[in-house]
Every structure is written in C-alpha cells, then in structure tokens.
Design an enzyme around this catalytic site. Sequence first.
Site, PDB file in Angstrom:
ATOM      1  N   GLU A   1      12.996  53.053  -2.608  1.00 21.27           N
ATOM      2  CA  GLU A   1      12.595  52.089  -1.567  1.00 21.27           C
ATOM      3  C   GLU A   1      11.605  52.680  -0.585  1.00 21.27           C
ATOM      4  O   GLU A   1      10.660  52.019  -0.152  1.00 21.27           O
ATOM      5  CB  GLU A   1      13.826  51.590  -0.802  1.00 21.27           C
TER       6      GLU A   1
ATOM      7  N   HIS B   1      25.381  44.156   0.117  1.00 20.06           N
ATOM      8  CA  HIS B   1      24.425  43.163  -0.358  1.00 20.06           C
ATOM      9  C   HIS B   1      24.350  41.959   0.565  1.00 20.06           C
ATOM     10  O   HIS B   1      23.799  40.934   0.195  1.00 20.06           O
ATOM     11  CB  HIS B   1      24.830  42.686  -1.763  1.00 20.06           C
TER      12      HIS B   1
END
Lengths: 361, 326, 366
Positions: free
Chosen positions: B60, B129
């Site tokens: 990321e 999440h």
Amino acid sequence: MADEGLPVIARFEVHRRSYLAPDGTVLRPLPDFASDMSKLLALYRGMVLTRAFDLKAVSLQRTGRLGTYAVSLGQEAVSVGIASAMREEDVLLPSYRDNGTLLWRGTKMEEILLFWGGDERGNLSSGPAHDFPYCIPVGSQAPQAAGVAYAFKLRKEPRVAVCLFGDGATSKGDVWEAMNFAGVHKLPLLFVANNNQWAISVPLKLQTASQTLAQKAIAAGFIGEQVDGNDVIAVRAAAEEAIAQARAGGGPRLIEALTYRLSDHTTADDAARYRPPEEVQTRWKEEPIARLRAYLVSQKAWGKAQEEELAAECQKEIEAAIERYLASSPRAPETMFDHLYAELPRAYASQRGELSRGSDA
Amino acid sequence: MPELTLVEAINLALARAMEEDANVVVLGEDVGVNGGVFRATVGLQQRFGAERVIDTPLAELLISGLCVGMAAQGLRPVGEIQFMGFLYPCIDQLVNHASRLRNRTQGRLSCPMVLRTPHGGGIRAPEHHSESTEAMLAHIPGLRVVMPSSPERAYGLLLASIRDPDPVVFLEPTRIYRAAKGQVEDTGEALPLDVAFVLRQGRDVTLISWGAVVKETLAAADELAAQSIDAEVIDLATLKPYDEETVVASVTKTGRCVIVHEAARTGGFGAEIAALIAERGLTSLLAPIARVTGYDTVMPLPRLEQRYIPSVARIVAATHKVCEFA
Amino acid sequence: MRQFLLPDLGEGLEEAEIVTWHVNEGDRVVVDQPLVSVETDKAVVEVPSPWSGQIARLFGAKGDLIKVGAPLVEFAEGERGDTGTVVGELGQEEKAHREVAAPAPAPARTLQVLPAVRALARKLDVDLNLVQATGPGGTITRADVERAAKSLAEAGPAEPLRGMRRAMAQRMAAAHTEVVRTTVTDEADIEDWQKGEDVTIRVVRAIAAACRAEPSLNAWYNAEAGERRLIKRVDIGIAVDTEGGLIVPVLRNVGERDARDLRAGLDRLRADAAARSIPPEELRGATITLSNFGMIGGRFANLIVVPPQVAIIGAGRIDQRVLVHNGAPAARRVLPLSLTVDHRVVTGGEAARFLMALKADLERAS
C-alpha cells in the site's frame, strides 16, 4: 547442508568498482571519459565547491543565520559523480545530504541557503523544474521515484529517474517496495545507496546483516554494484553505465557507493558521542578530494596556482550567494496559503485574511 | 437512463476519465485482471491495457508513493487501496508528501492524484475491513476528502476528483456499493467539490451526514415528517474543505442540528461541524447540537455491527430530543 | 587552551602564506584532518591537525604570512555541550511556572440559558435572574422570558438596594445560612407596673437579669473554631427602625448602669441614629439583641439571630388581654415576649430558663 545432492538454483555476484587508490594511484585502466582532463577538472571543481559551500553553511548555522544543516563532508564524490552522469531531462529524487548533486544540476547556493534558512522559496530551485526537492522522511522518495520512472516508461520517454538515499534508508520498506516494483516493470530507475556507514549514531552493522547493500537489488531481480564512493571516477563510471542501460530499456540498477560520513549527522549532532575519533581520523586518509587532486597533480594537470585560483573563485561565489541570502526578507505570512491548493478554497479565505491583516485573533 | 449501483457508477466514471485523458492511470491490488475485489475497475484493463491499469504488488505504501511520483510527472493516477483498514501505510505519503508537494515546492511541482478506498462497515466482514477514520484525513492541510452517498454523486464527484489538480482521498461507502441505485448518465459532467448537497429542504431541524448513513438519515427524515417534524437533510459530500456556508445557513434557519456519522464519536468529523456552528450560529440555536455516531469503540464484529452503526431509530430519537428541548 | 604552532614544512622555509582555511572556529576536528592549505615556494601544502578537539581560534587570514613556529590554531579544552537533538534547537530551561492549585470553587448558581433565549431577554429588557425556568434541567425557555417580560411590565421599576437596606440584605442572608434558629414565646403580665414605666429600659434591665440567671445566652459563638465565649458584660443591641432602614446600636454594660443612665444613653443613640451620625463602633460588639417591634405592632415573631450572638429577644405590642388571674378571668396588660436562639449553641432548656427569668423580672412590680 543436510542433503548434499540438492541442486543450487541461484547464486549471486556483486562487483566492486574502483579506479584510484586513496593516494591517487591508478588501480586499473580508467574509463574513457577520464582521458578528457576537462571532465576530471570539472569533477574536481564540483567537489571543492561543495565542500567549501558546506563549510560556510556550517559557520552560518553556528552564528545563528542558518537553521539545522547537513553537510556532506567526505561524500562529495558521490554527489558530484552521480550528477555528472545525468542529463537535464532526467529526474533527481534526492535525500537531504546531496547538495553537491543539486549544485551540479543548477540549483543556486542562495536557494539552498534559503531552504535551510527556513523559507520554502528555497525549493523554487533554478535546477531542472522536474527534480524533486529534499526528502526528509527517509526513503519515502523511493516509491515516488518508481512512479516517476513509470511515467517515463508509459510515455516512452528516454528519461531516467535517479533516486539517492543512505544506508539507513535501505532498512525501510519504502525502498524495498520501490525496488521490487522497479524490478517487476523494468523501470528506467537508478537507485543510489550512499553508504556513509552511519545513520545518525547507528553503524552499518546494526543496520543490516547483509554483506553488501548492493545485493539487496538481487532480491528485487536486478543488478547491484558496489563502488568506491570516494573515487569520483568510479562513481561517475558506474552511474553512466547504469543510466545508459536504464535509458535503453534495460531496467533498474542499484549502486552502493561506499564512503564515510566525516562530519556529524547535522549541525545539531555531536558524533563524538558515539564514534571514536580514531576511526574518523583513519577515514580521512581515504577522502575523495585529496585523492583526485593527487591524481591530477601526478598528471601535471593541477598545481598550486590553480588550487589558489579555485579556492578564490569558490570563496567569491559563495560570499556573493551568502550576501544575497542574508539580504532576502521573509515572505509575507499570508503567503502560507498561496500554494496550499491550486485555488484557495473559500473555507480558508478568512484565515488568510487574518494573517494579511496581521491580527492574531 | 440506466439505473446503476454505486460501484457501477464508479466504474463508469473511471472509464470515462480514462477515455478522456490518456494521463489517467489506475493502479492497485487486483484492479487489473480481476477488475477489483468490488469490481470497481472491471473491464478497464481490457479496454485501456495493462500499462494504464496496473496490478501492483501487495504494497500500500508503494501504491500511494507511486501515485505521488506519477502525479508530479503529470500523470493522473487513481490508486485503489482495497479497504480503508489498509490505508494506514499510505499516511506517510499522503501527509508528508501528497498534501504538501505543491506548497513545499511553491507550485513548481503538484500532486493531482486520487486514492480510492472502500469506507465503513455493515458488510459482515472480518476485522479491519470496516474502518471509518475520515476525520484523521480531514485534518490534513492540502488534502481533499470526498465521500459520495449515491450513485449519481459517486459518478460526478469521482470525475471531479480525478480532474482536480490537488490530491483527493475518495472514500466509497462499502455498505451501499450495491444497495444504492440511481439514474446515472455517462455525460462526463462532474459535480462540484467543496459543496454540500441539500437532499431535503426543511424548517424544523437540520440533519447533517455523509457516506452510507445518509440513507438512514433520509429514512429518519421521512419518519419525522409523519410526526410533523420537518427535517432538512444535508449530505456534506466533501469533508475537506467543507461547505461551511450551507451548514451555517441551514442551522440559522432551523435553530436545531443533529449530525450523523458512522465513525466514532470523539474527534469525529461531527465535532468540527459542531464547533463551526457554535462559532458562527450560536445565537440561532434553540437546542444543543446533537451527534448520533458510532461509539468510542472499535467497530464490533458482524454480530454486533448493526448496533454500532447509527440506526434510523437512534437518529429519530435524537432529533425528537433536540426538537422538544425548549 | 592548546596552541598548534606552524610546523617546519621542510627545506629551510621560515614562513608560509595562508591560501585557504578548511575549518571554522568552533569546529570539531580529528587528528590528520586538513586544517589549512598554505603556500610554500614549491607547492600548496595541506597542514593536518595534530590533535582531535575543538577549534577555538584561527590565527591569520588568507594571504597572511605565518612564521614557522608561530601559532596557527588554538584548540579549546573541554567538551562541546550536548545539544540534545539532531535537528533544530531546544530552548534553554526557563523559570518553571509555579502551579497554584485553585481553591475548590464555591458552587455557583448558573443560569441555564440558550444564546437565542438570552438574546431575546436582552431585547425585551428582562433580567434573567428574575425569570422562573420551566425548561429541562432548569433551562430558561423563550416562553419563560416572554412571561417574565409581561409580569415585569406590570411591576414597578427596579430599585437597587443601597446603604442600610443593602447591608441588611447581606447580613440577614449570611445569618440565615449559618444559624439554626429556634424560637420560644411567652407573655409577661405587667398589669402591676407603674403608670409611665419606661418600657424599653425595663425590658433591657430584665434582659440583663435574665443573663445573670442564664448566662449561656449572653455569648459569642465562633462556628469555624467551634468555640463559645460566655460574656460577663451585657451589651444589648437595640434594633432601631430609621428612615434609611434597620440599624442596631449597642447599649453598653446594661447590667451595671441605673435606669436614668440607660435612658440617657438610649436617647442619645436614637438621636444619633435618626441623624445618621452613629459612629461605627457604636454598632459593634453587641452580646445580645432586643427588637422592640411591638412599638410598631405585632405580638410574637421568629427573629433573626445575628452571629456571633446566640440570642435575640423580641418585645411585642403591649395589650390588654383576658387572662386567668388568681383563678378568675381578668383583663390584664401583657407584654408578649419572643426569644430566638441559635440552637447550635443554646439548648432548649437554657432558652426556656432565660425566658422564664426574663418574664419573672418583668412581672415584678416596679
């Protein structure tokens, strides 16, 4: 090894490049460009100017006229050697200890002083407009370099991104992630690990167990080469080769430039707290300027008159830059908002107004 | 006009942007061949090629750093971070670089990048999440933070974000990726950034929200209408910088305000809006400002997540309290 | 301070010219680090540092001739201070601010008002302190303000309390919060008094007598220290109603003075009070107080004990009443008596005994 019969499926090699011994004697045939004395003299001048400028910057800091400053004492060959192998259209992503590279590429001394003196306008450099400014968060310029190189590849431009960082940076994920991606996409990108053996007070042996920094490239799928970073001829030669290869589509390379940080980490650091002076004393014997000078003198290409003349020239240039820097006044405070976004959002207009009216409320 | 889900609207906007501008590049994990785990980028690699739709390694920080480098070189990168829970390695590149590249080079370099990521919970997902930490990003000078609440606004705001010359974090409410449907025509027309949308006019109380809970807020407004409380509903849409004028004008009119967000209460973006109203609308207030928010806990796992997310009932109850105050 | 002298550079040279310095004053250098380039006949030569240390002083500038053996560089002794950082500067220690713990705040009665309502009150010229709050948690609502505005429109203008009235308000409030009042009453049958008896003087002398009988009511109480002082001398505060309000000048040493002296004293106090010329010391130090409210009207009263005193006597209006006298109903003149004491200090028994002694003294024939 438990089972001797297991096949070896990978080995690696790392080459070390050097041409001049510390005393200036030639170790092996010099690369082509070295036969052009004007090129060597340019390199010499670049290193001398860098060191003289650094020295003056330190004395400005000590007299309260400059903020924290990081000299590159002992590393001038890396800065200048790499810069000299780049073209103007290539993009530099420096760390914070690469003033020699910036100066070679056209940044003015007063711009460097303006930045470290605390004014963002210093980053409006006279060097190439596409070069990145100093990078303080160590290694974070590496993924950005990969992005720049990717843009070149996408647009099929024969340009190379050159990313400079130190030995400490090679411990960061940023650098690994960038190298990994560069390898996957064969990006036109030169990574230069300026291994000056110290990350503030942390010595190389605590930074990595890897025998060389160069071999980290192998895990990313490309060549890593070690270079005597105090031999400007070797640095330039290695950089030229790597950049040419990248430009031709041959993919990225990592150059580990072995050198030594002869100074403190910054003007606020005192290296005597963590490293013995004897070590520094020994390393002075390998420093790059004396080395090239010895070679130039041996080739009868340099002498006391030129040394004097060069010293005088540098002093004159530096003094003039310092004068211009000291004469500059701070920006008006409301200019803090001028480049926050392309267009200042309405929400912040009143804050800007506060500053321009000079009120604190 | 075709009816699209929110994620389809995003896909449409991406395709449109890539069609119009060869500099637009999409990158992220699984965005290429797979079309993105939520199918936001489906079909793009087939149409525009692997050079412009890049399946990146699992990194990321790299994705955000690549975006900075590409943007500085004049590309228009749209990076995808698979879930907001994985955005945090990008904070260095967003805060230390993207948000301030223009400023620290005094305009010499700039950073027209977009980082897209699914936002919020309610999809019965495992840990990490269901993040909603938009307040953290809205704090950063030089960034834009945008969160659509409908397919139409997703299309228009994403186009605007891609075309914007400055970095944008585009937060997509996961819970309504498929649940929200709307009429979206591929006109290529962007919606304005930095502007709030008044979704429902009202006289009695102002309800301010963003993201997926706009849905609950509108439902609450309907319920309140049946109880003779006429609520004005504002979708903030751009959190940074946000439309202070619309907020203040509305509360000046109604004198009462309820702010609804899924994110945790303390230091949530509702606190900033409450402070603004206290600064600029205090003398209009007839009741204290109320916030209906997620609790100051980690979003619980699926069995309890619906108790965390502000419900219609909680919004209605808070509004009643505010309206009956005095 | 160590000085490094220009060494012999060889070949019989006696001096050299400074070409360029490589270090600054203040720099730390190590052994062999080049300090300066000097020019001899043959070449430019670098002079390395003989020691590690900090450069305190450089001797000479570019172009200067330095003789061999002359000082070139001076080294400082001692360590360079630790900056404590690697970037920027840490400020020196300033004087530490003394933190003074704030005393526990007195609980304030704050008005619960929303800004819009406050603005309305200002517009209608309503003092929020006069508004009765009916909102949640004691909040003042718009309706409350509007109601108060209506009432105030029908009331007289606001009149600030000044002078004696103001002092009374403050004193009474303070007394009320402190004192635990209890009152006991009775009547004295004064039918047997001579005609023209000086009522007030008779009463004060009776109080003195009661204090002798029950000394615990002639006392001062210090609540903070939890101490009571019984006082021998009886100094009676006489409540006087004047135009400006209530004042209580003190008639001193009632127990030892005769009636004529007391009367003269009382007259003087009254005159001074009326003329508003009572010196402050005449108002202090009462050990017990008499309120002669009966001179105006009323029989019994629940009076205010003013600390540090512990008792106050009220003399009501003298009237004829039908009582039982010697076993048969008779019309008798009676003087109603009220005694209020501070029950923190005075027991019911003491109060009752005092009252009986007072009554007994008053019921004696003149």
